[in-house]
Motif scaffolding. Sequence first.
Motif, mmCIF file in Angstrom:
data_model
loop_
_atom_site.group_PDB
_atom_site.id
_atom_site.type_symbol
_atom_site.label_atom_id
_atom_site.label_comp_id
_atom_site.label_asym_id
_atom_site.label_seq_id
_atom_site.Cartn_x
_atom_site.Cartn_y
_atom_site.Cartn_z
ATOM 1 N N UNK A 1 0.812 -1.224 0.000
ATOM 2 C CA UNK A 1 0.000 0.000 0.000
ATOM 3 C C UNK A 1 0.841 1.267 0.000
ATOM 4 N N UNK A 2 2.061 1.190 0.560
ATOM 5 C CA UNK A 2 2.882 2.403 0.654
ATOM 6 C C UNK A 2 3.659 2.698 -0.623
ATOM 7 N N UNK B 1 -9.112 3.582 -1.704
ATOM 8 C CA UNK B 1 -9.248 2.125 -1.707
ATOM 9 C C UNK B 1 -9.049 1.640 -3.136
ATOM 10 N N UNK B 2 -7.903 0.996 -3.368
ATOM 11 C CA UNK B 2 -7.571 0.525 -4.715
ATOM 12 C C UNK B 2 -7.944 -0.947 -4.837
ATOM 13 N N UNK C 1 -6.192 7.154 4.908
ATOM 14 C CA UNK C 1 -5.248 6.076 4.624
ATOM 15 C C UNK C 1 -5.403 5.627 3.166
ATOM 16 N N UNK C 2 -4.450 4.835 2.702
ATOM 17 C CA UNK C 2 -4.498 4.257 1.361
ATOM 18 C C UNK C 2 -4.373 2.748 1.486
ATOM 19 N N UNK C 3 -5.270 2.020 0.828
ATOM 20 C CA UNK C 3 -5.309 0.566 0.949
ATOM 21 C C UNK C 3 -5.394 -0.088 -0.415
ATOM 22 N N UNK C 4 -4.666 -1.195 -0.570
ATOM 23 C CA UNK C 4 -4.811 -2.058 -1.741
ATOM 24 C C UNK C 4 -5.657 -3.263 -1.342
ATOM 25 N N UNK D 1 -0.136 -7.614 -6.339
ATOM 26 C CA UNK D 1 -0.685 -6.649 -5.385
ATOM 27 C C UNK D 1 -0.717 -7.282 -3.996
ATOM 28 N N UNK D 2 -0.135 -6.579 -3.046
ATOM 29 C CA UNK D 2 -0.074 -7.046 -1.657
ATOM 30 C C UNK D 2 -1.175 -6.352 -0.852
ATOM 31 N N UNK D 3 -2.192 -7.117 -0.470
ATOM 32 C CA UNK D 3 -3.288 -6.563 0.321
ATOM 33 C C UNK D 3 -3.204 -6.916 1.792
ATOM 34 N N UNK D 4 -2.011 -7.310 2.264
ATOM 35 C CA UNK D 4 -1.881 -7.789 3.649
ATOM 36 C C UNK D 4 -2.108 -6.680 4.677
#
Length: 270
Positions: free
Chosen positions: A128-129, A160-161, A212-215, A253-256
Amino acid sequence: MKNNKISILGCGWLGLSLAKHLLKIGHHVKGSTTTQSKLKVLEYEGIYSFLIQLEENKIEGNISDFLDKSDTLIINIPPGLRKNPNKNHVAEIEQLILQIEKSSIENVLFVSSTSVFKNEVSFPLIASEVKPNATSNSAKQLIEIENLLQNNSNFKTTILRFSGLFGDERHPGKFLSGQDNVSNPDAPINLIHRQDCVQIISKIIQNHHWNITLNATFPKHPSKETFYVDYCKTHDLPLPTFNHSIPSKGKIIDGSYLAQLLTYEYELSL
């Protein structure tokens, strides 16, 4: 649980399911569509419906009432650049921001896309970063919109991606079935079920995860060829064929971070 007053800009395939879920758990929901006939569909579900169309120099429809008394706005509209590649979606969102600034909206959730990250031969892991780096017209406009919203101090914004959306009645395997010479066979897939999208948005709102930004993506990433061939075999569909002559490009894509933050376990597998 606080009952939020939520406006959803864009009640399409994802937005309508989201609106129905938020109503079910006790929130007050307004929803917008660009299609006159869809108004009755929204009203039938108990959604206070509005006909709203963003344009580059104005907004058609009663945007003031759509935003009035709501504390949360969910922006869930596609850029529309496939149909109109010359469209300035950034200008449309700038028109919207002017209205948000005058409204009661405190929180904005912008549904973006993991397409803001470049596909590469190395298949990079995208947390996400990681800063967006894609250069397509659509990606550049999404990146600019993300920045516009997050840099506005009049409201809090969460980005939110989502990876590629699919559902039981809308699966990408059906579209690739029987196609020839499909590119990027070795690239890892990044997909997420609509039901998981709905639950994730609901959790963000309920737990007040703003700024915040989230994948968001399902945590398994088989190759494109493996995934689609297996799907077509399972469903007795004609198999696609793939082009291995050109090196595959993709990403993982890492959504952890999202899963940890929301203590979320994906409900539906690929």
